[in-house]
Write a protein that holds these residues in place. Structure first.
Motif, PDB file in Angstrom:
ATOM      1  N   TYR A 317       0.990  -1.000  -0.345  1.00  0.00           N
ATOM      2  CA  TYR A 317      -0.168   0.241  -0.066  1.00  0.00           C
ATOM      3  C   TYR A 317       0.288   1.138  -0.507  1.00  0.00           C
ATOM      4  O   TYR A 317       0.322   2.212  -1.238  1.00  0.00           O
ATOM      5  N   PHE A 318       1.868   1.316   0.791  1.00  0.00           N
ATOM      6  CA  PHE A 318       3.107   2.456   0.787  1.00  0.00           C
ATOM      7  C   PHE A 318       3.744   2.315  -0.459  1.00  0.00           C
ATOM      8  O   PHE A 318       3.573   3.737  -0.866  1.00  0.00           O
ATOM      9  N   ILE A 319       3.744   1.442  -1.503  1.00  0.00           N
ATOM     10  CA  ILE A 319       4.802   1.559  -2.450  1.00  0.00           C
ATOM     11  C   ILE A 319       3.740   1.637  -3.347  1.00  0.00           C
ATOM     12  O   ILE A 319       3.853   3.056  -4.267  1.00  0.00           O
ATOM     13  N   GLY A 324       5.601   5.224  -2.151  1.00  0.00           N
ATOM     14  CA  GLY A 324       7.168   5.141  -0.531  1.00  0.00           C
ATOM     15  C   GLY A 324       7.818   3.540  -1.901  1.00  0.00           C
ATOM     16  O   GLY A 324       8.723   2.796  -1.479  1.00  0.00           O
ATOM     17  N   ASN A 325       8.320   3.761  -3.304  1.00  0.00           N
ATOM     18  CA  ASN A 325       9.031   3.458  -3.646  1.00  0.00           C
ATOM     19  C   ASN A 325      10.140   3.476  -4.043  1.00  0.00           C
ATOM     20  O   ASN A 325      10.738   3.729  -5.139  1.00  0.00           O
ATOM     21  N   LYS A 329      13.054   3.978   1.501  1.00  0.00           N
ATOM     22  CA  LYS A 329      11.623   3.672   2.459  1.00  0.00           C
ATOM     23  C   LYS A 329      11.913   2.204   2.369  1.00  0.00           C
ATOM     24  O   LYS A 329      10.674   2.351   3.864  1.00  0.00           O
ATOM     25  N   ILE A 330      11.398   1.104   1.826  1.00  0.00           N
ATOM     26  CA  ILE A 330      11.483  -0.186   2.285  1.00  0.00           C
ATOM     27  C   ILE A 330      12.137  -0.367   3.474  1.00  0.00           C
ATOM     28  O   ILE A 330      11.764  -1.352   4.073  1.00  0.00           O
ATOM     29  N   MET A 331      13.589  -0.297   3.389  1.00  0.00           N
ATOM     30  CA  MET A 331      14.686  -0.721   4.467  1.00  0.00           C
ATOM     31  C   MET A 331      14.008   0.562   5.980  1.00  0.00           C
ATOM     32  O   MET A 331      13.517  -0.405   6.788  1.00  0.00           O
TER      33      MET A 331
END
Length: 477
Positions: A317-319, A324-325, A329-331
């Motif tokens: 959802y964030f990505i 958020g991609n 940010k994923i880290m």
């Protein structure tokens, strides 16, 4: 005071569904037992017979969770991280048909699963409901046995151990057991929660290795979502539950198909971000993961398999909808989530057999809420507030899987946990955490108190709730 050291790679583990405590844990226990046999100086080639005893919750829902399958694969020396999940059925069928198991992948031993795996439905060991014992007899008549406890999230303790199954115990620069300690370290250092976690991870390995490992875990999550969203059919196990993610995916994209993940996500983004559309996709992402999990697919324990869909769904959802991609940010998302999961693991439980479903869906929802809040710019206090809100509204959630399968109500609960996580994050971001009446530590303690008070029939035994109120007829095991 000794602090239990839990790494991000303890909270997030690549493995096979459908259950971290009933599948992955017993699988890892079998592998550990083989190592211990060899550590005594015995060769696997000297084994003449092997048997397994399953106690308590592992017995009661063992067939539905594939515990018998897991211990056989573990005793064969197969690794749950790398074993080709498409080969599970054929390998287990070969053992059943030929009544021969190749222990450690090298030594054939006569083995009949129906005779050599014993389900002790009415016998539980005092330390934990998820207990199993391995016994081998050598060709000189000597025997060796060991009992293990699968304590949730794929963590395994050998009888007599107080800590185990996780990363090596090291001297962490910022030891953390509670949310209060976490906040104190953040205030003292000025670090965000994810930055603090990364500093602790340095005690185990260089930062580059941590980043590579976390991104590999994200890759497995991403592939699981895509695969589950494009696989139709019926889930195994006898309940005849239809997979829904693929149908929902097709409906939302108006029948259009995409052959790779990136073009698929681009198409999803092109549909906009109005509320109902976003809500449907979050549900689709969560359904996809847990339908893969129910099918003995490759998933990430996050922090358990039964709750494996919540964090990937919120991260996706964030990505997809919040730009958020980005690797950083994923880290940030994964590191923050892992620390919240660690606090619940240390101060309460992440095992449904100990605490009901609040220990799985509730914890995963709290982890996802915290991670999303930090990634959206929330303060450390708002991050902890989001985790508290998410768990507060899962307190008392029971574990009552119909037929002992991780399907009903487990799969849908992942959609609910993901939506609650997003809602908790939004509430925290719009709130002043200084005015909060409930702390995360208070909720963690309350969850544990609730777990202790909960009737055992609501703790992953299929002895209560929906499991006894929905009439079913499963095939003979």
């Amino acid at each position: 005071m000794a602090h239990e050291c839990i790494s991000v790679f303890d909270i997030f583990k690549i493995g096979v569904g459908p259950s971290s405590s009933h599948t992955l844990g017993p699988w890892r226990a079998a592998l550990q037992f083989l190592k211990e046999v060899q550590a005594t100086g015995r060769k696997l080639s000297s084994i003449e017979h092997v048997s397994v005893l399953l106690y308590g919750s592992l017995a009661k829902t063992g067939h539905g969770h594939g515990t018998d399958i897991a211990v056989q694969l573990g005793l064969c020396g197969d690794d749950p991280v790398t074993f080709d999940v498409n080969q599970i059925n054929s390998k287990i069928d070969d053992i059943r048909r030929n009544k021969v198991m190749v222990v450690g992948g090298t030594h054939p031993v006569t083995f009949d699963p129906l005779q050599d795996i014993t389900f002790l439905f009415d016998e539980s060991l005092p330390y934990h409901p998820n207990a199993l014992t391995f016994l081998v007899t050598f060709n000189d008549g000597e025997q060796q046995a060991a009992t293990y406890y699968s304590i949730g999230g794929g963590f395994v303790l050998k009888e007599g151990e107080t800590q185990g199954g996780g990363a090596a115990q090291v001297d962490l620069p910022f030891p953390i057991d509670t949310a209060r300690q976490l906040l104190q370290w953040c205030i003292k250092t000025g670090y965000s929660i994810s930055e603090l976690v990364m500093e602790n991870e340095h005690a185990w390995r260089p930062e580059a290795e941590t980043r590579a490992g976390v991104m590999n875990i994200y890759r497995v999550m991403k592939e699981c979502i895509y695969r589950g969203s494009h696989t139709a059919g019926e889930l195994p196990g006898g309940l005849r539950v239809a997979r829904r993610a693929a149908a929902l995916n097709k409906k939302l994209l108006k029948g259009r198909t995409y052959t790779d993940y990136n073009s698929w996500i681009d198409a999803i983004r092109a549909g906009g971000n109005h509320f109902a559309y976003t809500l449907d996709w979050v549900s689709c992402f969560a359904l996809a993961v847990n339908e893969e999990n129910a099918s003995f697919g490759r998933v990430v324990t996050a922090p358990t398999n039964g709750a494996a869909g919540v964090i990937p769904a919120v991260l996706q959802y964030f990505i997809t909808f919040c730009d958020g991609n980005q690797d950083d940010k994923i880290m940030q998302f994964m590191l923050t989530a892992s620390e919240i999961g660690s606090i619940f693991k240390k101060r309460s439980t992440i095992s449904a057999a100990m605490g009901g479903c609040q220990a799985e869906i509730g914890v995963s929802s709290a982890m996802a809420a915290a991670a999303l809040t930090e990634c959206l710019g929330g303060s450390q206090r708002q991050v902890l507030m989001a985790a508290e809100i998410a768990m507060e509204h899962h307190l008392g959630l029971t574990c009552d899987p119909i037929g002992g399968l991780v399907q009903v109500p487990c799969i849908e609960r992942n959609t609910m946990g993901a939506i609650k996580a997003i809602t908790a994050s939004q509430l925290a971001l719009q709130s002043n955490p200084e005015l909060a009446k409930v702390s995360l530590d208070a909720v963690v303690k309350t969850m544990w108190d609730t777990a202790l008070d909960m009737n055992s029939k609501y703790k992953e035994t299929s002895d209560g709730g929906l499991a006894v109120n929905i009439p079913i007829s499963l095939p003979e095991c």
